[in-house]
Design an enzyme around this catalytic site. Structure first.
Site, mmCIF file in Angstrom:
data_model
loop_
_atom_site.group_PDB
_atom_site.id
_atom_site.type_symbol
_atom_site.label_atom_id
_atom_site.label_comp_id
_atom_site.label_asym_id
_atom_site.label_seq_id
_atom_site.Cartn_x
_atom_site.Cartn_y
_atom_site.Cartn_z
ATOM 1 C CG ASP A 89 -2.006 1.009 1.164
ATOM 2 O OD1 ASP A 89 -2.111 1.701 0.136
ATOM 3 O OD2 ASP A 89 -2.765 1.126 2.143
ATOM 4 C CB SER A 90 0.701 4.248 -2.080
ATOM 5 O OG SER A 90 -0.503 4.852 -1.619
ATOM 6 N N GLY A 91 0.850 4.286 1.264
ATOM 7 C CA GLY A 91 0.881 5.303 2.309
ATOM 8 C C GLY A 91 -0.300 6.242 2.205
ATOM 9 N N GLY A 92 -1.076 6.105 1.116
ATOM 10 C CA GLY A 92 -2.242 6.965 0.938
ATOM 11 C C GLY A 92 -3.299 6.788 2.011
ATOM 12 C CG PHE A 93 -5.700 3.618 4.938
ATOM 13 C CD1 PHE A 93 -7.031 3.734 4.600
ATOM 14 C CD2 PHE A 93 -5.380 3.293 6.250
ATOM 15 C CE1 PHE A 93 -8.043 3.523 5.535
ATOM 16 C CE2 PHE A 93 -6.379 3.079 7.196
ATOM 17 C CZ PHE A 93 -7.706 3.191 6.834
ATOM 18 C CG ASP A 143 -4.850 6.849 -2.831
ATOM 19 O OD1 ASP A 143 -3.923 6.468 -2.086
ATOM 20 O OD2 ASP A 143 -5.996 6.390 -2.742
ATOM 21 C CD GLN A 194 -9.552 7.379 -2.974
ATOM 22 O OE1 GLN A 194 -10.687 7.539 -2.507
ATOM 23 N NE2 GLN A 194 -8.661 6.598 -2.373
ATOM 24 N N GLY A 221 -11.040 4.309 -0.918
ATOM 25 C CA GLY A 221 -11.921 5.256 -0.246
ATOM 26 C C GLY A 221 -13.301 4.735 0.074
ATOM 27 C CG ASP A 271 -6.439 -4.800 1.665
ATOM 28 O OD1 ASP A 271 -6.053 -4.326 2.755
ATOM 29 O OD2 ASP A 271 -6.966 -4.100 0.786
ATOM 30 C CB CYS A 309 -12.184 -25.165 10.470
ATOM 31 S SG CYS A 309 -10.706 -24.175 10.105
ATOM 32 C CB CYS A 311 -7.254 -23.570 10.563
ATOM 33 S SG CYS A 311 -7.902 -23.425 12.259
ATOM 34 C CB CYS A 314 -10.074 -26.206 13.681
ATOM 35 S SG CYS A 314 -10.999 -24.655 13.877
ATOM 36 C CG HIS A 340 -10.333 -20.212 13.022
ATOM 37 N ND1 HIS A 340 -10.767 -21.456 12.599
ATOM 38 C CD2 HIS A 340 -11.419 -19.384 12.943
ATOM 39 C CE1 HIS A 340 -12.051 -21.387 12.283
ATOM 40 N NE2 HIS A 340 -12.469 -20.142 12.488
#
Length: 376
Positions: A89-93, A143, A194, A221, A271, A309, A311, A314, A340
């Site tokens: 991720d670019s840092g925009g968040f 962004d 955006q 966004g 994600d 499950c 995993c 479990c 899990h």
């Protein structure tokens, strides 16, 4: 790089190829913000629980340990010992999440570090340079992620600036990939749509950024304050304007139902920190809905978290035992719970892909989209 091999209405089944391997889509990217999944989960664990793509964050790794350190140590893949694809991720968040610690200007964003208060500047070029140092397979464009609800008067110049920033990202990204000492010269660039919750802005901006030849496009966004139905309306508005031959990524989304509904609307990549964050607080996903394992009702429950499950948690431990670990404050509780939930999400994507392969995604959606929203 990306091939759509089958469709069912708007849902797409594809294969994504990068310098570090392929991923079957639709895919959920497991979020290791600082090069690790919170909860004591390593890259080797990710492979065991079916993760295909790992996601890390540019801003956080720039602060600690420093992208120059990661570069000197051979890039993020070698640093965290992960062999598969990585998206950064670019840092925009952080422009959104650190609103009280930043100032936005045309050249970029001035931050005060959330760790020690030191001044940081990040613009399109700096974001590309950091991500190039990290050597990820996909670099996200820089962004501004806008808080919802936003005013039209704020959203319009913001998304126009995001277009200009993408143009600068593209130029710098191409320059960096051509350097002889670049960590990953096959790194890809995804642009970000955006425009807050204004369909006309979203459509205009998508038409503009697809003129810039990126390797994929994301819808950003969303899931930042708006109702779920509004999120779906925006996806419905934007998706027809996205290139059909490139990956589509819905950033930061979301619940199992959100993912199923996103796939139904033509999304390929997802994600979210939600499965790991919820796990660390005892909220765990099952195929009948989610449970709060800290509840007293599980004190003597000898069943696994989900009897269906496979995993690591479990396969070996009961609800009663993992609940005890939570009550006792043992770190193992978080590790088992995170394993899990991430296994559940990766299995959800596997079952979605299987349903698409069989031409039965509509049936799968009808059975599970609402069911997986239940809290037991």
């Amino acid at each position: 790089m990306f091939n759509v091999i089958k469709t069912e209405n708007r849902a797409r089944r594809g294969v994504f190829t990068s310098a570090h391997g392929t991923a079957q889509t639709p895919v959920f990217m497991n979020v290791g913000t600082q090069g690790a999944i919170k909860g004591g989960v390593s890259a080797h664990d990710l492979k065991e629980i079916g993760c295909q793509i790992e996601l890390s964050n540019t801003y956080h790794l720039h602060l600690r340990p420093g992208d120059d350190v990661v570069r000197e140590l051979g890039g993020l893949h070698r640093f965290m010992d992960w062999e598969g694809p990585i998206l950064t991720d670019s840092g925009g968040f952080q422009v959104f999440s650190l609103a009280g610690l930043r100032k936005i200007k045309e050249e970029g964003v001035y931050f005060s570090s959330h760790i020690d208060g030191r001044k940081i500047f990040m613009g399109p070029e700096e974001s590309m340079q950091i991500q190039s140092h990290l050597g990820s397979d996909v670099a996200m464009a820089f962004d501004e992620c806008i808080e919802n609800p936003a005013t039209y008067d704020y959203a319009k110049p913001s998304c126009e600036r995001t277009v200009r920033w993408l143009e600068r990202c593209k130029i710098e990204h191409d320059r960096l990939n051509a350097l002889p000492d670049t960590v990953n010269p096959q790194q890809m660039l995804f642009g970000i749509n955006q425009g807050a919750t204004f369909p006309e802005l979203r459509i205009w901006q998508m038409e503009e950024i697809k003129k810039i030849d990126c390797d994929g496009y994301a819808i950003g966004g969303l899931a930042v304050g708006e109702p779920t139905e509004v999120m779906y309306e925006i996806i419905d508005a934007v998706e027809p304007h996205m290139p059909e031959d490139k990956p589509r990524y819905l950033m930061g989304v979301g619940t199992p139902s959100n993912i199923i509904e996103g796939v139904a609307r033509g999304i390929d990549f997802f994600d979210c920190v939600m499965p790991a964050r919820n796990a660390r607080h005892g909220r765990l996903y099952t195929w009948e809905g989610s449970i709060n394992l800290k509840n007293e009702r599980y004190k003597l429950d000898t069943q696994p978290i989900d009897p269906t499950c496979h995993c690591p948690a479990c396969q070996h431990f009961s609800r009663a035992y993992i609940r005890h670990l939570f009550v006792a404050g043992e770190m193992l509780a978080m590790r088992l719970a995170v394993l899990h939930n991430l296994y559940f999400y990766n299995t959800l994507m596997e079952r979605i892909r299987g349903a698409l392969d069989a031409g039965e995604f509509g049936r799968f959606r009808a059975e599970y989209s609402e069911k997986l929203e239940r809290r037991i």
